[in-house]
Design a protein around this motif. Structure first.
Motif, PDB file in Angstrom:
ATOM      1  N   GLY A 154      47.274  21.513 -19.312  1.00  0.00           N
ATOM      2  CA  GLY A 154      45.866  21.845 -19.179  1.00  0.00           C
ATOM      3  C   GLY A 154      45.205  22.068 -20.518  1.00  0.00           C
ATOM      4  N   SER A 155      43.910  22.263 -20.480  1.00  0.00           N
ATOM      5  CA  SER A 155      43.100  22.611 -21.644  1.00  0.00           C
ATOM      6  C   SER A 155      42.217  23.780 -21.275  1.00  0.00           C
ATOM      7  N   ALA A 156      42.005  24.661 -22.257  1.00  0.00           N
ATOM      8  CA  ALA A 156      41.203  25.857 -22.005  1.00  0.00           C
ATOM      9  C   ALA A 156      40.196  26.064 -23.131  1.00  0.00           C
ATOM     10  N   ILE A 157      39.102  26.718 -22.766  1.00  0.00           N
ATOM     11  CA  ILE A 157      38.134  27.196 -23.748  1.00  0.00           C
ATOM     12  C   ILE A 157      37.976  28.683 -23.525  1.00  0.00           C
ATOM     13  N   GLY A 158      37.659  29.412 -24.588  1.00  0.00           N
ATOM     14  CA  GLY A 158      37.466  30.844 -24.444  1.00  0.00           C
ATOM     15  C   GLY A 158      37.720  31.569 -25.742  1.00  0.00           C
ATOM     16  N   ASP A 159      38.026  32.848 -25.593  1.00  0.00           N
ATOM     17  CA  ASP A 159      38.241  33.705 -26.752  1.00  0.00           C
ATOM     18  C   ASP A 159      39.223  34.802 -26.377  1.00  0.00           C
ATOM     19  N   ASP A 160      39.125  35.945 -27.045  1.00  0.00           N
ATOM     20  CA  ASP A 160      40.069  37.031 -26.783  1.00  0.00           C
ATOM     21  C   ASP A 160      39.743  37.823 -25.514  1.00  0.00           C
ATOM     22  N   GLU A 161      38.688  37.450 -24.786  1.00  0.00           N
ATOM     23  CA  GLU A 161      38.329  38.144 -23.551  1.00  0.00           C
ATOM     24  C   GLU A 161      38.498  37.294 -22.301  1.00  0.00           C
ATOM     25  N   PHE A 162      38.305  35.971 -22.411  1.00  0.00           N
ATOM     26  CA  PHE A 162      38.420  35.120 -21.227  1.00  0.00           C
ATOM     27  C   PHE A 162      38.908  33.731 -21.627  1.00  0.00           C
ATOM     28  N   LEU A 163      39.494  33.042 -20.672  1.00  0.00           N
ATOM     29  CA  LEU A 163      39.859  31.628 -20.820  1.00  0.00           C
ATOM     30  C   LEU A 163      39.437  30.907 -19.553  1.00  0.00           C
ATOM     31  N   ALA A 164      38.684  29.850 -19.692  1.00  0.00           N
ATOM     32  CA  ALA A 164      38.358  28.958 -18.576  1.00  0.00           C
ATOM     33  C   ALA A 164      39.168  27.691 -18.808  1.00  0.00           C
ATOM     34  N   TYR A 165      39.893  27.228 -17.777  1.00  0.00           N
ATOM     35  CA  TYR A 165      40.772  26.082 -18.000  1.00  0.00           C
ATOM     36  C   TYR A 165      40.763  25.100 -16.842  1.00  0.00           C
ATOM     37  N   GLY A 166      41.178  23.900 -17.168  1.00  0.00           N
ATOM     38  CA  GLY A 166      41.436  22.852 -16.196  1.00  0.00           C
ATOM     39  C   GLY A 166      42.881  22.431 -16.365  1.00  0.00           C
ATOM     40  N   TYR A 167      43.518  21.973 -15.289  1.00  0.00           N
ATOM     41  CA  TYR A 167      44.925  21.580 -15.383  1.00  0.00           C
ATOM     42  C   TYR A 167      45.200  20.399 -14.469  1.00  0.00           C
ATOM     43  N   THR A 225      56.694  29.894 -16.741  1.00  0.00           N
ATOM     44  CA  THR A 225      56.133  30.272 -18.032  1.00  0.00           C
ATOM     45  C   THR A 225      54.925  29.382 -18.325  1.00  0.00           C
ATOM     46  N   VAL A 226      54.070  29.867 -19.199  1.00  0.00           N
ATOM     47  CA  VAL A 226      52.981  29.054 -19.726  1.00  0.00           C
ATOM     48  C   VAL A 226      52.936  29.283 -21.234  1.00  0.00           C
ATOM     49  N   GLU A 227      52.821  28.185 -21.970  1.00  0.00           N
ATOM     50  CA  GLU A 227      52.648  28.250 -23.411  1.00  0.00           C
ATOM     51  C   GLU A 227      51.201  27.910 -23.707  1.00  0.00           C
ATOM     52  N   VAL A 228      50.542  28.772 -24.473  1.00  0.00           N
ATOM     53  CA  VAL A 228      49.143  28.605 -24.842  1.00  0.00           C
ATOM     54  C   VAL A 228      49.103  28.383 -26.351  1.00  0.00           C
ATOM     55  N   VAL A 229      48.614  27.202 -26.765  1.00  0.00           N
ATOM     56  CA  VAL A 229      48.598  26.834 -28.176  1.00  0.00           C
ATOM     57  C   VAL A 229      47.167  26.535 -28.607  1.00  0.00           C
ATOM     58  N   LYS A 230      46.714  27.162 -29.683  1.00  0.00           N
ATOM     59  CA  LYS A 230      45.372  26.894 -30.224  1.00  0.00           C
ATOM     60  C   LYS A 230      45.393  25.536 -30.902  1.00  0.00           C
ATOM     61  N   THR A 231      44.488  24.659 -30.482  1.00  0.00           N
ATOM     62  CA  THR A 231      44.370  23.319 -31.070  1.00  0.00           C
ATOM     63  C   THR A 231      42.902  23.086 -31.410  1.00  0.00           C
ATOM     64  N   GLY A 232      42.510  23.442 -32.609  1.00  0.00           N
ATOM     65  CA  GLY A 232      41.102  23.348 -33.002  1.00  0.00           C
ATOM     66  C   GLY A 232      40.291  24.422 -32.310  1.00  0.00           C
ATOM     67  N   ASP A 233      39.238  24.011 -31.614  1.00  0.00           N
ATOM     68  CA  ASP A 233      38.364  24.959 -30.926  1.00  0.00           C
ATOM     69  C   ASP A 233      38.838  25.297 -29.517  1.00  0.00           C
ATOM     70  N   VAL A 234      39.879  24.631 -29.045  1.00  0.00           N
ATOM     71  CA  VAL A 234      40.353  24.810 -27.664  1.00  0.00           C
ATOM     72  C   VAL A 234      41.822  25.218 -27.663  1.00  0.00           C
ATOM     73  N   TYR A 235      42.342  25.445 -26.456  1.00  0.00           N
ATOM     74  CA  TYR A 235      43.746  25.802 -26.274  1.00  0.00           C
ATOM     75  C   TYR A 235      44.416  24.767 -25.373  1.00  0.00           C
ATOM     76  N   ALA A 236      45.633  24.394 -25.724  1.00  0.00           N
ATOM     77  CA  ALA A 236      46.447  23.529 -24.872  1.00  0.00           C
ATOM     78  C   ALA A 236      47.369  24.418 -24.047  1.00  0.00           C
ATOM     79  N   LEU A 237      47.527  24.096 -22.759  1.00  0.00           N
ATOM     80  CA  LEU A 237      48.401  24.860 -21.856  1.00  0.00           C
ATOM     81  C   LEU A 237      49.542  23.972 -21.395  1.00  0.00           C
ATOM     82  N   LEU A 238      50.751  24.526 -21.358  1.00  0.00           N
ATOM     83  CA  LEU A 238      51.894  23.841 -20.772  1.00  0.00           C
ATOM     84  C   LEU A 238      52.590  24.825 -19.842  1.00  0.00           C
ATOM     85  N   TYR A 239      52.451  24.560 -18.539  1.00  0.00           N
ATOM     86  CA  TYR A 239      53.129  25.355 -17.517  1.00  0.00           C
ATOM     87  C   TYR A 239      54.488  24.735 -17.229  1.00  0.00           C
TER      88      TYR A 239
END
Length: 116
Positions: free
Chosen positions: A65-78, A41-55
């Motif tokens: 990880g952390s992600a940037i994006g919107d309702d069309e794409f997410l670019a992330y690092g983990y 599973t992955v949990e995606v949580v909005k934290t300000g302007d970015v998203y936190a990921l927990l796999y």
């Protein structure tokens, strides 16, 4: 009649936007760079302007990880215990699909997120 049509379109657009918002919990399926399947599973949580990921993978390992994006794409690092990587996801209705790789790797692989 015009008010009813406008209200219907507004409700439809609001519903579609809610589906595409990446925040939420997803079932994850993918293929490692060595060709082995993985799931979890992955949990995606909005934290300000970015998203936190927990796999959380079925084998008990976790990555953050952390992600940037919107309702069309997410670019992330983990990061995990022994690897760092990057990925790019695109929205497919309420689900997401994309590619990822580890830092220093010479190929990429696929991953799918299915909203729970």
């Amino acid at each position: 009649m015009k008010k009813l049509a406008l209200a219907s379109v507004s409700l439809l657009l609001t519903t579609l936007a809610a589906w595409a918002d990446p925040a939420g919990t997803y079932d994850v399926k993918g293929t490692d760079l060595d060709g082995q399947s993985y799931a979890g599973t992955v949990e995606v949580v909005k934290t300000g302007d970015v998203y936190a990921l927990l796999y959380k993978y079925n084998d008990g390992t976790e990555q953050v990880g952390s992600a940037i994006g919107d309702d069309e794409f997410l670019a992330y690092g983990y990061a995990g215990e022994q690897e760092l990587g990057v990925g790019l996801m695109t929205a497919k209705g309420e689900n997401w699909e994309g590619v990822w790789t580890n830092i220093g790797a010479e190929k990429m692989s696929l991953e799918n997120w299915t909203r729970k």
